[in-house]
Each structure stands twice: as structure tokens, then as C-alpha cells.
Scaffold this motif. Structure first.
Motif, PDB file in Angstrom:
ATOM      1  N   ALA A 179      40.354  27.327  39.398  1.00 38.47           N
ATOM      2  CA  ALA A 179      41.563  26.574  39.041  1.00 38.47           C
ATOM      3  C   ALA A 179      42.561  27.452  38.294  1.00 38.47           C
ATOM      4  CB  ALA A 179      41.180  25.356  38.192  1.00 38.47           C
ATOM      5  N   LEU A 180      42.066  28.281  37.384  1.00 35.40           N
ATOM      6  CA  LEU A 180      42.940  29.190  36.647  1.00 35.40           C
ATOM      7  C   LEU A 180      43.620  30.175  37.582  1.00 35.40           C
ATOM      8  CD1 LEU A 180      41.270  30.425  33.320  1.00 35.40           C
ATOM      9  CD2 LEU A 180      43.520  29.390  33.610  1.00 35.40           C
ATOM     10  N   LYS A 181      42.853  30.760  38.489  1.00 32.63           N
ATOM     11  CA  LYS A 181      43.416  31.753  39.402  1.00 32.63           C
ATOM     12  C   LYS A 181      44.405  31.128  40.367  1.00 32.63           C
ATOM     13  CE  LYS A 181      39.810  35.253  39.404  1.00 32.63           C
ATOM     14  NZ  LYS A 181      38.896  36.048  40.246  1.00 32.63           N
ATOM     15  N   SER A 182      44.174  29.885  40.717  1.00 33.52           N
ATOM     16  CA  SER A 182      45.102  29.186  41.600  1.00 33.52           C
ATOM     17  C   SER A 182      46.413  28.882  40.884  1.00 33.52           C
ATOM     18  CB  SER A 182      44.465  27.885  42.099  1.00 33.52           C
ATOM     19  OG  SER A 182      45.383  27.129  42.846  1.00 33.52           O
ATOM     20  N   GLN A 183      46.307  28.473  39.621  1.00 31.43           N
ATOM     21  CA  GLN A 183      47.505  28.113  38.864  1.00 31.43           C
ATOM     22  C   GLN A 183      48.295  29.339  38.427  1.00 31.43           C
ATOM     23  OE1 GLN A 183      46.733  25.419  35.669  1.00 31.43           O
ATOM     24  NE2 GLN A 183      48.851  25.325  34.999  1.00 31.43           N
TER      25      GLN A 183
ATOM     26  N   PRO B 252      48.182  39.847  39.572  1.00 31.78           N
ATOM     27  CA  PRO B 252      48.251  41.070  40.390  1.00 31.78           C
ATOM     28  C   PRO B 252      46.909  41.779  40.391  1.00 31.78           C
ATOM     29  CG  PRO B 252      49.271  41.420  38.240  1.00 31.78           C
ATOM     30  CD  PRO B 252      48.958  39.951  38.326  1.00 31.78           C
ATOM     31  N   LEU B 253      46.745  42.692  41.328  1.00 33.69           N
ATOM     32  CA  LEU B 253      45.496  43.437  41.418  1.00 33.69           C
ATOM     33  C   LEU B 253      45.390  44.495  40.335  1.00 33.69           C
ATOM     34  CD1 LEU B 253      45.221  43.925  45.281  1.00 33.69           C
ATOM     35  CD2 LEU B 253      44.013  42.264  43.854  1.00 33.69           C
TER      36      LEU B 253
ATOM     37  N   ALA C   5      35.548  37.873  32.029  1.00 33.67           N
ATOM     38  CA  ALA C   5      36.215  36.641  32.450  1.00 33.67           C
ATOM     39  C   ALA C   5      37.698  36.677  32.099  1.00 33.67           C
ATOM     40  CB  ALA C   5      35.540  35.432  31.795  1.00 33.67           C
ATOM     41  N   TYR C   6      38.006  37.194  30.925  1.00 36.10           N
ATOM     42  CA  TYR C   6      39.396  37.267  30.474  1.00 36.10           C
ATOM     43  C   TYR C   6      40.205  38.211  31.361  1.00 36.10           C
ATOM     44  CZ  TYR C   6      43.340  37.987  27.279  1.00 36.10           C
ATOM     45  OH  TYR C   6      44.602  38.073  26.723  1.00 36.10           O
ATOM     46  N   TYR C   7      39.665  39.389  31.611  1.00 32.14           N
ATOM     47  CA  TYR C   7      40.386  40.351  32.458  1.00 32.14           C
ATOM     48  C   TYR C   7      40.544  39.826  33.885  1.00 32.14           C
ATOM     49  CZ  TYR C   7      41.739  44.537  34.952  1.00 32.14           C
ATOM     50  OH  TYR C   7      42.425  45.423  35.739  1.00 32.14           O
ATOM     51  N   ASP C   8      39.510  39.203  34.399  1.00 31.54           N
ATOM     52  CA  ASP C   8      39.526  38.704  35.771  1.00 31.54           C
ATOM     53  C   ASP C   8      40.671  37.728  35.996  1.00 31.54           C
ATOM     54  OD1 ASP C   8      38.515  38.408  38.406  1.00 31.54           O
ATOM     55  OD2 ASP C   8      37.449  36.585  37.820  1.00 31.54           O
TER      56      ASP C   8
END
Length: 289
Positions: free
Chosen positions: A28-32, A36-37, A116-119
Motif C-alpha cells: 500500500a505504501l509503495k502504491s501510494q 525511484p530506483l 523497510a525504511y529504505y525500501d
């Protein structure tokens, strides 16, 4: 804002269920907030990881995740360079006249949190270890050896990064402590008062936000720490701190406690993952304001 605090209501009854909840929040976080890579280059996030033994870590280092991107600043043992962050985090950072964990660090939640934070943010962490097993909040008051030491560690990190022309974006404290005060029967009011005094000293030194990893229950006396847990929740409700993890509260039910106070490395990894995701949610939401 996405926060995992709904997990307080939905208590996972199995490790697989907990991992599933965390994966849902990560997606959900990554979707919202698509990231960038490449790493964010507008400065590092300098984080003090402080408290007592469950911040120091009593797990098993080789069972902790490998840290993809993240650094440790060793303010005590080698304050002239950055080290790739790995477990046992802070192992070399005992100070005989200050914060001295007596070589007891064996594996913590820090690696999982940083991953998790960096990801989710692509923000680079420079972590500073400042934790002492068995310590009371009374031992962290201004003028004490521990408070003097934590301020000195922060100052050394600031000076090193400045000398290397590495900008600092955020200065955070992540705090996990209170079991000793629970054992001593400290009241919620007294804990909040002493915590606020420490927090004020660190704020004056440049810490801009305090994040809290709530302590869990004593395995053989589940009510023993309730005054401290209540105090920590009230600090979060008053927005004095941001609560980023409450997973330790469930560890006994999930069979992830190794003794009355401490957790297995799996327990530390899960709590660190929860904390890192919540930290990411806070930072990403703040960037949008």
C-alpha cells in the motif's frame, strides 16, 4: 496517512498472519508513494537508536536480514568513517564512562527497520547506537553519564558528516525503553515527566522528531509493565512522539520471547519491519504537506 496502528486492534495470532499484514502495508505504501530506483540524494537521515536491551538487541545476528543500503557511525570506537550497517548493530560502541552495554549486543531490530525504511523511501540512514540494557529512564536525565554520552555521540556524528560534506536531511530519535521502570513500579505520570526531560535535551541538540517502539509485556507477569505501556501510548496520543511499533506486545502469544524480557531474532526482525514501514509512512506523508 498510512500507519500500522490498526494492528493494535487486529492482533495477529500467527507469524504468517503478521508477515502478511506487513506485506499488505508495504504494498500500500509503495502504491501510494512510488519511489525511484536510485537513492534519495538530498541528505542522509541521522538516527539515534536509543533505549535499553530490546533496542540494543539480544537476538542472533546471523538471522537478521542483510542491510541493502544503510550505514553505522561508530561514535565511540571509530568516529572517522562510516561502516556498512550490520548486526550486531552497535557491538563496538560500549563506553566505559558512559553508555556501556558490556558487550551484550547480539542482534537487533535495526537492520530490519533500515531495510523497510529504505525500501519505501530510498532514504539513506546513518545510524548511531546509544542503548544500554537494564537502564532506567532516571539514568538518561540531563547531567547523567548516559545523557552526556548520547549528546556527545550525536555531536560527533554531526561534525563528521559536516566535515565530509554529507548533508543531513532529518535528525531522528528512535526510542525503546521502559521495562526496568516497569519492574520498579514507576507510575505513568513519572515516566512521562522524565521522558519529556530527556526529549527536551535531545531536541535542543537538534533532534527534530522522536519515534517510539512501544515495549511489550513481561512474559511471566503480563501486567507488570502496563503503567509504562500506558505512558507511552499517552505520549503518542498527545503527539509528543510518533508510535511506530507495538509488535513486542504480541511476542509472547506468537512464541517469540526467549526469556521474560527479550525476543528471538525473528521477533526483532518483525518488529523492525513494522517500525521501518511506519517510519516511512510518516516521512512520506510529511513530504506531501
Amino acid at each position: 496517512m498510512i500507519f500500522l496502528q490498526n494492528l493494535t486492534v487486529h492482533r495477529p495470532t500467527a507469524i504468517t498472519e503478521f508477515r502478511g499484514l506487513l506485506e499488505n502495508e508495504r504494498a500500500a505504501l509503495k502504491s501510494q508513494y512510488p519511489q525511484p530506483l536510485e537513492p534519495d540524494e538530498d541528505g542522509v537521515d541521522l538516527i539515534l537508536f536509543a533505549g535499553q536491551s530490546n533496542m540494543a538487541g539480544r537476538g542472533t545476528a546471523h538471522l537478521a536480514p542483510y542491510v541493502k543500503e544503510g550505514y553505522e557511525f561508530r561514535a565511540v570506537s571509530q568516529p572517522t568513517k562510516l561502516f556498512h550497517l550490520q548486526e550486531p548493530f552497535g557491538k563496538t560502541e560500549d563506553n566505559a564512562t558512559g553508555i556501556n552495554d558490556e558487550n551484550k549486543k547480539t542482534g537487533s531490530l535495526v537492520s530490519s527497520l533500515v531495510n523497510a525504511y529504505y525500501d519505501c523511501t530510498r532514504r539513506m540512514v546513518v545510524g548511531i547506537s546509544a542503548s544500554k540494557g537494564g537502564s532506567s529512564i532516571l539514568e538518561w536525565q540531563p547531567g547523567t553519564a548516559y545523557c552526556t554520552d548520547i549528546l556527545e555521540r550525536l555531536n560527533r556524528a554531526e561534525n563528521f558528516l559536516s566535515a565530509q560534506n554529507i548533508p543531513i536531511k532529518n535528525r531522528f530519535l528512535i526510542w525503546c525503553q521502559g521495562e526496568t521502570d516497569g519492574d520498579h513500579g514507576m507510575s505513568s505520570h513519572e515516566y512521562k515527566m522524565h521522558f519529556t526531560t530527556l526529549q527536551d535535551a535531545l531536541s535542543k541538540a537538534g533532534i527534530t522528531q522522536t519515534f517510539l517502539i512501544q515495549i511489550g509485556n513481561k512474559k511471566d507477569d503480563p501486567e507488570k509493565f502496563q503503567q509504562i505501556i500506558h505512558a507511552q501510548r499517552e505520549l503518542a496520543q498527545a503527539k509528543q512522539v510518533v508510535l511506530i511499533a507495538n509488535a513486542f506486545e504480541w511476542m509472547s502469544e506468537l512464541d517469540l520471547m526467549k526469556d521474560s524480557y527479550h525476543y528471538t531474532q525473528t521477533g526483532y526482525n518483525l518488529c523492525g519491519d513494522q517500525a521501518g514501514l511506519n517510519l516511512a509512512a510518516y516521512v512520506l506523508n510529511s513530504q506531501m504537506l
